[in-house]
Design a protein around this motif. Structure first.
Motif, PDB file in Angstrom:
ATOM      1  N   PHE A 156       6.097   0.598   4.778  1.00  0.00           N
ATOM      2  CA  PHE A 156       5.467  -0.669   5.160  1.00  0.00           C
ATOM      3  C   PHE A 156       4.171  -0.351   5.919  1.00  0.00           C
ATOM      4  O   PHE A 156       4.147  -0.334   7.154  1.00  0.00           O
ATOM      5  N   ILE A 157       3.098  -0.091   5.167  1.00  0.00           N
ATOM      6  CA  ILE A 157       1.843   0.336   5.813  1.00  0.00           C
ATOM      7  C   ILE A 157       0.664  -0.564   5.426  1.00  0.00           C
ATOM      8  O   ILE A 157      -0.489  -0.150   5.486  1.00  0.00           O
ATOM      9  N   GLY A 158       0.950  -1.791   5.029  1.00  0.00           N
ATOM     10  CA  GLY A 158      -0.138  -2.701   4.712  1.00  0.00           C
ATOM     11  C   GLY A 158      -0.142  -3.120   3.250  1.00  0.00           C
ATOM     12  O   GLY A 158       0.730  -2.741   2.467  1.00  0.00           O
ATOM     13  N   LEU A 159      -1.154  -3.904   2.904  1.00  0.00           N
ATOM     14  CA  LEU A 159      -1.215  -4.530   1.588  1.00  0.00           C
ATOM     15  C   LEU A 159      -2.566  -4.314   0.915  1.00  0.00           C
ATOM     16  O   LEU A 159      -3.584  -4.119   1.579  1.00  0.00           O
ATOM     17  N   ILE A 160      -2.554  -4.367  -0.417  1.00  0.00           N
ATOM     18  CA  ILE A 160      -3.773  -4.270  -1.226  1.00  0.00           C
ATOM     19  C   ILE A 160      -3.909  -5.553  -2.036  1.00  0.00           C
ATOM     20  O   ILE A 160      -2.952  -5.969  -2.701  1.00  0.00           O
ATOM     21  N   GLU A 186       5.525  11.072  -3.619  1.00  0.00           N
ATOM     22  CA  GLU A 186       5.710   9.622  -3.486  1.00  0.00           C
ATOM     23  C   GLU A 186       5.823   8.942  -4.848  1.00  0.00           C
ATOM     24  O   GLU A 186       6.796   8.213  -5.124  1.00  0.00           O
ATOM     25  N   LYS A 187       4.840   9.161  -5.698  1.00  0.00           N
ATOM     26  CA  LYS A 187       4.805   8.496  -6.999  1.00  0.00           C
ATOM     27  C   LYS A 187       6.044   8.816  -7.825  1.00  0.00           C
ATOM     28  O   LYS A 187       6.635   7.939  -8.463  1.00  0.00           O
ATOM     29  N   GLU A 188       6.447  10.076  -7.803  1.00  0.00           N
ATOM     30  CA  GLU A 188       7.584  10.516  -8.614  1.00  0.00           C
ATOM     31  C   GLU A 188       8.912   9.926  -8.137  1.00  0.00           C
ATOM     32  O   GLU A 188       9.852   9.773  -8.930  1.00  0.00           O
ATOM     33  N   LEU A 189       9.003   9.601  -6.854  1.00  0.00           N
ATOM     34  CA  LEU A 189      10.282   9.168  -6.290  1.00  0.00           C
ATOM     35  C   LEU A 189      10.382   7.662  -6.060  1.00  0.00           C
ATOM     36  O   LEU A 189      11.389   7.176  -5.542  1.00  0.00           O
ATOM     37  N   ILE A 190       9.353   6.913  -6.437  1.00  0.00           N
ATOM     38  CA  ILE A 190       9.442   5.452  -6.311  1.00  0.00           C
ATOM     39  C   ILE A 190      10.573   4.950  -7.198  1.00  0.00           C
ATOM     40  O   ILE A 190      10.630   5.214  -8.388  1.00  0.00           O
ATOM     41  N   GLY A 191      11.502   4.257  -6.584  1.00  0.00           N
ATOM     42  CA  GLY A 191      12.677   3.783  -7.306  1.00  0.00           C
ATOM     43  C   GLY A 191      13.825   4.769  -7.273  1.00  0.00           C
ATOM     44  O   GLY A 191      14.948   4.435  -7.666  1.00  0.00           O
ATOM     45  N   ALA A 192      13.541   5.990  -6.832  1.00  0.00           N
ATOM     46  CA  ALA A 192      14.588   7.020  -6.725  1.00  0.00           C
ATOM     47  C   ALA A 192      14.711   7.464  -5.275  1.00  0.00           C
ATOM     48  O   ALA A 192      14.733   8.644  -4.961  1.00  0.00           O
ATOM     49  N   ARG A 204       0.835  -1.195   0.000  1.00  0.00           N
ATOM     50  CA  ARG A 204       0.000   0.000   0.000  1.00  0.00           C
ATOM     51  C   ARG A 204       0.876   1.255   0.000  1.00  0.00           C
ATOM     52  O   ARG A 204       1.933   1.279   0.619  1.00  0.00           O
ATOM     53  N   THR A 205       0.436   2.267  -0.729  1.00  0.00           N
ATOM     54  CA  THR A 205       1.179   3.529  -0.780  1.00  0.00           C
ATOM     55  C   THR A 205       0.499   4.572   0.107  1.00  0.00           C
ATOM     56  O   THR A 205      -0.657   4.422   0.498  1.00  0.00           O
ATOM     57  N   LEU A 206       1.219   5.663   0.384  1.00  0.00           N
ATOM     58  CA  LEU A 206       0.690   6.729   1.230  1.00  0.00           C
ATOM     59  C   LEU A 206      -0.196   7.691   0.460  1.00  0.00           C
ATOM     60  O   LEU A 206      -1.121   8.288   1.015  1.00  0.00           O
ATOM     61  N   GLY A 207       0.122   7.903  -0.818  1.00  0.00           N
ATOM     62  CA  GLY A 207      -0.655   8.833  -1.635  1.00  0.00           C
ATOM     63  C   GLY A 207      -0.400  10.288  -1.313  1.00  0.00           C
ATOM     64  O   GLY A 207      -1.279  11.140  -1.514  1.00  0.00           O
ATOM     65  N   PHE A 226       9.696  -0.223  -1.236  1.00  0.00           N
ATOM     66  CA  PHE A 226       8.723  -1.022  -0.491  1.00  0.00           C
ATOM     67  C   PHE A 226       9.275  -2.392  -0.114  1.00  0.00           C
ATOM     68  O   PHE A 226       8.569  -3.185   0.494  1.00  0.00           O
ATOM     69  N   CYS A 227      10.494  -2.695  -0.518  1.00  0.00           N
ATOM     70  CA  CYS A 227      11.068  -4.017  -0.274  1.00  0.00           C
ATOM     71  C   CYS A 227      12.501  -3.888   0.220  1.00  0.00           C
ATOM     72  O   CYS A 227      13.397  -3.517  -0.552  1.00  0.00           O
TER      73      CYS A 227
END
Length: 470
Positions: free
Chosen positions: A399-403, A286-292, A279-282, A296-297
């Protein structure tokens, strides 16, 4: 005509492992570069991916592919169930267009080489055609076919052998603990089973560094445990297909048809064990920096941050467990949790005090991810006691949960309001012959041990269903 393939990866990376296995199984020559041991390679990966440290990254004849799925690699290299197909031609050539259309209509992957822009390829085509530049020239496992007709291609690729299509007793969508256990029990009951896995065998458990609550083991690594389950399933006769991304399930008269990104499979029953994703924070950035800098792992990306400072967001078991794992090799870990106390069990909370490089902020709400001038994460803005301030770090793990991964099932079976699969009895869904197991099912417990139990129940359900049909 040799391909030049270079793969950048690391030994701890699950997707690197999947990609290497796929290339090796298809006898594709490639150069492997471990980015953990090669700083120059690591920098090249970041440059290719606009500052993001993403592996595996492949260079195929200098064309880059970032964490490609198996079907994407197959499409680029022309791999089809062990057959490698290359079409040498040109865009203006009518027979080239005809051959390409025929192959794509039959879901055949091909590697297209334009002889107009590749002098080496043009020379090669001329050479094998005794001095004549004839296109299309198609090679199937390096055997050349000069301007082959559709009938010739049909015969060479065995496209007319529809009677060879296998109808499995059960097709299991998802190769995590629940799916693997289902296959083990199904095979022991003498039911042919096929596992279709979008990414890696083991699901979320595979990317868990250490599991301490699986019965029979004081502690065991996720990859080791999942490998053992997969080995047991295959030893019993289960077939496992990796890199197969489910697109659609259709109910036929006597069976189900499953379409993936590259193939069609038939089964008498279906077990949905698709698990869940993080799950993401929104919040902004956040979206722009995923991988940068946003991850999440910990197992997948933690090695990038050795001797650096990290932020962990979350207060449950996963957040604390992964935070302590990271703290074993990074300089500092700061845990951010919006609650006034951790929601993790006391076992994990009590362990925190044994780490002198872990600190935490409770009752603290993340507000924004901030990037540096280079476009990578540099700080997290948080709100605490009515005041906003920034916490700097080299990276952050959420780490805030799963979808549940069930979006593709909407309209096919009944789902709960939050997308979990609704079941009854022996994990049967609203569609007879379709069962669910694991994190994707409403009422399931997101633990590896629980997932194995889910698989057992689903196997009993499909056994009862198949028994009543005969």
């Amino acid at each position: 005509m040799n391909l030049k393939i270079k793969m950048f990866g690391a030994e701890w990376c699950p997707d690197c492992r999947r990609t290497k296995t796929f290339l090796e199984q298809n006898q594709i020559d490639f150069e492997y570069v471990n980015v953990d041991l090669n700083q120059e390679a690591s920098q090249l990966v970041e440059k290719i991916n606009n500052g993001k440290r993403i592996i595996p990254t492949l260079l195929i004849n200098e064309k880059s592919f970032t964490n490609p799925q198996n079907f994407e690699i197959a499409a680029e290299l022309g791999i089809n169930d062990g057959k490698k197909l290359v079409l040498y031609g040109a865009d203006w050539c009518p027979d080239c267009r005809r051959a390409k259309r025929f192959l794509t209509d039959n879901n055949i992957h091909l590697r297209f080489v334009d002889v107009d822009s590749n002098p080496e390829a043009a020379d090669w085509v001329t050479k094998i055609n005794n001095g004549k530049r004839i296109i299309p020239t198609i090679t199937i496992n390096e055997k050349p076919f000069t301007n082959p007709s559709n009938d010739t291609l049909t015969e060479a690729l065995s496209l007319d052998k529809v009677s060879d299509d296998r109808i499995y007793d059960t097709i299991i969508v998802g190769g995590g603990a629940a799916g693997l256990t289902t296959a083990i029990y199904a095979q022991r009951d003498k039911y042919d089973s096929l596992i279709l896995e979008r990414k890696n065998i083991g699901g979320n458990a595979f990317i868990t560094k250490k599991i301490e609550n699986y019965p029979g083991f004081k502690e065991v690594s996720g990859p080791d445990l999942m490998d053992k389950m997969a080995e047991q399933a295959e030893t019993l006769g289960a077939k496992i297909e990796l890199g197969e991304d489910l697109k659609k399930i259709t109910r036929k008269a006597e069976h189900f048809e499953i379409k993936t990104s590259s193939k069609t499979f038939l089964g008498k029953t279906i077990v949905l064990a698709t698990g869940s994703t993080y799950r993401t924070l929104g919040i902004p950035g956040e979206k722009e920096l995923i991988g940068a800098g946003v991850h999440f792992c910990a197992t997948c990306d933690g090695a990038f941050y050795r001797d650096k400072e990290l932020i962990i967001i979350g207060g449950g078991n996963s957040a604390l467990e992964e935070g302590m794992f990271l703290a074993s090799f990074v300089k500092k870990v700061t845990i951010i949790h919006r609650g006034d106390e951790f929601s993790a069990t006391s076992t994990y909370v009590d362990k925190l005090s044994s780490f002198d490089n872990i600190s935490f902020h409770l009752s603290t709400e993340p507000q924004k991810f901030n990037a540096s001038e280079n476009g990578v994460f540099e700080s997290l803005s948080v709100l605490k006691d009515g005041k906003t301030f920034d916490i700097g770090a080299d990276g952050v793990f959420i780490f805030i949960g799963l979808i549940p991964n069930t979006e593709v099932f909407e309209g096919f079976i009944n789902l709960s309001d939050n997308g979990q699969i609704l079941t009854k009895g022996l994990n049967e869904t609203s569609m007879g012959g379709v069962f669910a197991a694991g994190d994707c099912r409403k009422g399931a417990i997101a633990q590896v041990a629980a997932a194995t139990g889910e698989g057992v129940v689903a196997s009993y359900g499909l056994r009862e269903y198949l028994t009543n049909r005969t």
